[in-house]
Design a protein around this motif. Sequence first.
Motif, PDB file in Angstrom:
ATOM      1  N   ILE A 215       0.833  -1.200   0.000  1.00  0.00           N
ATOM      2  CA  ILE A 215       0.000   0.000   0.000  1.00  0.00           C
ATOM      3  C   ILE A 215       0.873   1.257   0.000  1.00  0.00           C
ATOM      4  O   ILE A 215       0.567   2.247  -0.680  1.00  0.00           O
ATOM      5  N   LEU A 216       1.981   1.226   0.739  1.00  0.00           N
ATOM      6  CA  LEU A 216       2.847   2.397   0.823  1.00  0.00           C
ATOM      7  C   LEU A 216       3.465   2.744  -0.526  1.00  0.00           C
ATOM      8  O   LEU A 216       3.686   3.917  -0.832  1.00  0.00           O
ATOM      9  N   GLY A 222       7.268   4.400  -1.563  1.00  0.00           N
ATOM     10  CA  GLY A 222       7.904   3.137  -1.865  1.00  0.00           C
ATOM     11  C   GLY A 222       9.421   3.207  -1.833  1.00  0.00           C
ATOM     12  O   GLY A 222      10.098   2.179  -1.751  1.00  0.00           O
ATOM     13  N   HIS A 223       9.972   4.424  -1.891  1.00  0.00           N
ATOM     14  CA  HIS A 223      11.424   4.586  -1.840  1.00  0.00           C
ATOM     15  C   HIS A 223      11.971   4.367  -0.431  1.00  0.00           C
ATOM     16  O   HIS A 223      13.190   4.231  -0.257  1.00  0.00           O
ATOM     17  N   ILE A 252      -0.066   5.721  11.758  1.00  0.00           N
ATOM     18  CA  ILE A 252       0.492   5.862  10.412  1.00  0.00           C
ATOM     19  C   ILE A 252       1.039   7.263  10.145  1.00  0.00           C
ATOM     20  O   ILE A 252       1.369   7.614   9.007  1.00  0.00           O
ATOM     21  N   PHE A 253       1.175   8.070  11.181  1.00  0.00           N
ATOM     22  CA  PHE A 253       1.624   9.459  10.999  1.00  0.00           C
ATOM     23  C   PHE A 253       2.991   9.534  10.331  1.00  0.00           C
ATOM     24  O   PHE A 253       3.292  10.496   9.631  1.00  0.00           O
ATOM     25  N   ASP A 254       3.842   8.512  10.550  1.00  0.00           N
ATOM     26  CA  ASP A 254       5.182   8.521   9.959  1.00  0.00           C
ATOM     27  C   ASP A 254       5.112   8.699   8.442  1.00  0.00           C
ATOM     28  O   ASP A 254       5.957   9.370   7.846  1.00  0.00           O
ATOM     29  N   VAL A 255       4.105   8.055   7.820  1.00  0.00           N
ATOM     30  CA  VAL A 255       3.976   8.126   6.366  1.00  0.00           C
ATOM     31  C   VAL A 255       3.695   9.555   5.921  1.00  0.00           C
ATOM     32  O   VAL A 255       4.271  10.049   4.951  1.00  0.00           O
ATOM     33  N   ARG A 294      -7.569   2.995   6.591  1.00  0.00           N
ATOM     34  CA  ARG A 294      -8.456   4.150   6.425  1.00  0.00           C
ATOM     35  C   ARG A 294      -7.662   5.444   6.356  1.00  0.00           C
ATOM     36  O   ARG A 294      -7.885   6.291   5.477  1.00  0.00           O
ATOM     37  N   ASP A 295      -6.679   5.594   7.266  1.00  0.00           N
ATOM     38  CA  ASP A 295      -5.900   6.825   7.309  1.00  0.00           C
ATOM     39  C   ASP A 295      -5.020   6.983   6.073  1.00  0.00           C
ATOM     40  O   ASP A 295      -4.795   8.104   5.588  1.00  0.00           O
ATOM     41  N   LEU A 296      -4.514   5.875   5.551  1.00  0.00           N
ATOM     42  CA  LEU A 296      -3.719   5.946   4.326  1.00  0.00           C
ATOM     43  C   LEU A 296      -4.562   6.399   3.145  1.00  0.00           C
ATOM     44  O   LEU A 296      -4.108   7.190   2.308  1.00  0.00           O
ATOM     45  N   LEU A 297      -5.802   5.909   3.089  1.00  0.00           N
ATOM     46  CA  LEU A 297      -6.706   6.335   2.016  1.00  0.00           C
ATOM     47  C   LEU A 297      -7.033   7.820   2.154  1.00  0.00           C
ATOM     48  O   LEU A 297      -7.064   8.561   1.169  1.00  0.00           O
ATOM     49  N   ILE A 298      -7.284   8.263   3.391  1.00  0.00           N
ATOM     50  CA  ILE A 298      -7.562   9.684   3.643  1.00  0.00           C
ATOM     51  C   ILE A 298      -6.352  10.530   3.282  1.00  0.00           C
ATOM     52  O   ILE A 298      -6.467  11.589   2.652  1.00  0.00           O
ATOM     53  N   LEU A 299      -5.171  10.052   3.654  1.00  0.00           N
ATOM     54  CA  LEU A 299      -3.937  10.768   3.353  1.00  0.00           C
ATOM     55  C   LEU A 299      -3.740  10.905   1.844  1.00  0.00           C
ATOM     56  O   LEU A 299      -3.474  12.007   1.332  1.00  0.00           O
ATOM     57  N   ARG A 300      -3.894   9.789   1.133  1.00  0.00           N
ATOM     58  CA  ARG A 300      -3.709   9.809  -0.309  1.00  0.00           C
ATOM     59  C   ARG A 300      -4.720  10.730  -0.997  1.00  0.00           C
ATOM     60  O   ARG A 300      -4.361  11.515  -1.892  1.00  0.00           O
TER      61      ARG A 300
END
Length: 320
Positions: A215-216, A222-223, A252-255, A294-300
């Motif tokens: 997902i990342l 991805g780097h 997931i704040f690190d992302v 969920r947070d990754l989707l919101i972030l993206r």
Amino acid sequence: MDGTTLIYGAVTLVLAVILSCYTVLVLLSPALVVPHEQDKKYRSRNTPNPTPLPSIHADPEVDLTVVVPAFNETQRMPTMLKSTLAYLASAASPAKTHEVLIVDDGSRDDTSDLAMTFAKENPGHEIRVVTLHRNLGKGGAVRHGMMHGRGKRLLMVDADGASRFEDVNLLWDAMDKFAEDASIAIGSRAHLVKTEAVVKRSVVRNVLMYGLHTILRVVGVGHIRDTQCGFKLFSRRAAQLIFPYQHLCTWIFDVEVLLLAKQLRVPVAEVPIEWHEVSGSKLNVLTDSLQMLRDLLILRANLVFGRWVAPPATTKQQIQ
């Protein structure tokens, strides 16, 4: 029904869907945290009464700030603090002057009292304790510490002691190689994936780890092979540029932090470090994994719509 009407109807439908999605995104997206009055103060050995915290935008006063987010950590934090303070006092430490900023993230136990005991028992170290009025989440606690550290460099380190604190030297050396004022060096466990430290974890945890990595790559980091290691060093300039614009307070704040760094072209060095799993994790594999997704989707989505961005700054004055 002619072709023009069909096209008009299709365009209207697409616009309606986009508007609906945008509305849902706005409703689900967290706003930037506004600190409570209690959160703006700290206690220490020399200042037992609540005292106003400094700002990340002020001039630095020490070489290193160690930010320790802590939630119900009376069992695990003592071991971590003992090893941290011992190393900071040694000749091997790269920081000649330092402070430890413990951010109690609304704990229900005696985490703040324990931190204050360490402050009183270790007069050779500047230990400051902030007790947040409510639980924000690890990301919220880290952000708060970074916003109020006094260091030329600021190190985020987990309270469980899973990372070997001596490896701060590796991050320090990696950061020294950057010419830019704004730079980041992060600890990485990617080299441990095939070792017992990771292999012996539960099947569910490992499946989720590989799923998260996939997902990342889609999200845009991805780097970076290991975004989630709780051992990250920021130059003061990087902290000034990034943390005022961090929205996510969850795991997931690190992302988000690394994506903001990517937007701002802040260089990031990924450095292999020693790490071991420590029992007592607050992470719930199922519910927190769903929250991360969920947070990754919101972030993206916020990145796609341009809602979450850090404005570029070319001078120190622009970010104060």
